[in-house]
Design a protein around this motif. Structure first.
Motif: not given
Length: 325
Positions: A293-317
């Protein structure tokens, strides 16, 4: 009174100069070649996407963009080098979900994966697809779960290595379903897919771009896509939610970062220039042909995505027990 007034004028002048500096930096950028660091060897999806962008940027910037492949230690070698670089825009970093996973996976890092980087844009995401070896009798998610629960030793689950998105997604799946999965790590997609096709292992979550030709040829059976919607290339394959498992999405992604010291104005300029390239019909088609999928997220949108990803993968780890010293 005059002395105080001069002091105020001096402070205002200093502030205006400070505000003008990032703007001037963005306006003059770039005036020399830019290095785009990739934490993987040449030929993989991250390298391919980075090079597609690097080939187009000189037309926008009037300067060459040189891809520098720096593989090693699960992307941490390249990430450490980028974290220590100046945030002047001449060192950029194209990486994947491994970046946010490393925040939880490694006990000791010489950098902070979240604080030492400035997210610029999320270029593309490629979902993971749950596949099985064709000899497995289960043909849908319910049948797979039922079959696994009846198997005394559970099922063997391949991945591209400990702590990878594929591994951690499998651990999250194991926790959600209660089935027994025996993890079998491989060093990358190629050997894992060879053993899946050959029946040496039974199931895996695989990046769609890697699994797609084998699904289309019938060498692998696709159970469900860990994505919000079906993908045109394999329209017959349902999503996890359609198969009865809500809120289960997983993807590898490709995003552009810079060192944390990069000014916001420069980050915005680079985002706009890269997004312009990624949104062209030619580039969009190439990414979609990879299953993305093409996202082209803005810096602000990407930052929010990164925060969510870090929390989700922390659960997986945590669920997997994976840890690297």
């Amino acid at each position: 009174m005059m002395k105080k007034l001069k002091g105020i004028i001096g402070v205002c002048a200093a502030l205006s100069m400070g505000l003008a500096a990032p703007t001037a930096l963005a306006a003059d950028y770039p005036n020399k070649p830019v290095t785009l660091v990739v934490p993987y060897p040449p030929g993989g999806a991250t390298d391919v996407i980075a090079r597609l962008i690097a080939e187009k940027l000189p037309a926008e910037w009037g300067q060459q963009v040189v891809v520098n492949n720096r593989p090693g230690a699960g992307t941490t070698v390249a990430a450490e080098a980028v974290a220590r670089a100046p945030g002047d825009g001449y060192t950029l970093y194209m990486t994947t979900a491994a970046h946010t996973i490393s925040a939880s996976l490694y006990k000791k890092l010489n950098y902070d994966p979240l604080k030492d980087f400035a997210p610029i844009t999320l270029t593309s995401t490629i979902p993971l697809v749950l596949v099985t070896t064709p000899s497995l009798p289960a043909k849908n998610l319910d049948e797979l779960i039922a079959y696994a629960k009846k198997s005394p030793d559970g099922l063997s689950m391949a991945s591209t290595g400990n702590g990878t998105p594929q591994h951690l997604t499998g651990e999250l799946f194991k926790a959600r379903t209660g089935i027994n999965l025996v993890h079998v790590p491989y060093k990358g997609d190629a050997p894992m897919l060879t053993d899946l096709i050959g029946g040496q292992v039974q199931m895996a979550f695989v990046t769609l771009s890697a699994a797609l030709p084998h699904i289309q040829s019938g060498k692998l059976h696709a159970i469900a896509l860990a994505h919000s919607r079906r993908v045109d290339a394999i329209k017959q394959v349902p999503t996890m939610e359609e198969s009865g498992m809500k809120d289960f999405e997983a993807a590898t992604w490709f995003g552009l970062f810079a060192p944390a010291s990069m000014p916001d104005g420069l980050r915005e300029k680079i985002y706009r220039d890269v997004a312009k390239i990624v949104s062209t019909p030619d580039m969009t088609k190439k990414l979609q042909d990879m299953g993305g999928d093409v996202n082209n997220s803005s810096p602000k949108e990407f930052q929010a995505f990164i925060n969510d990803e870090a929390a989700r993968w922390a659960e997986g780890v945590k669920l997997s027990g994976a840890q690297i010293d």
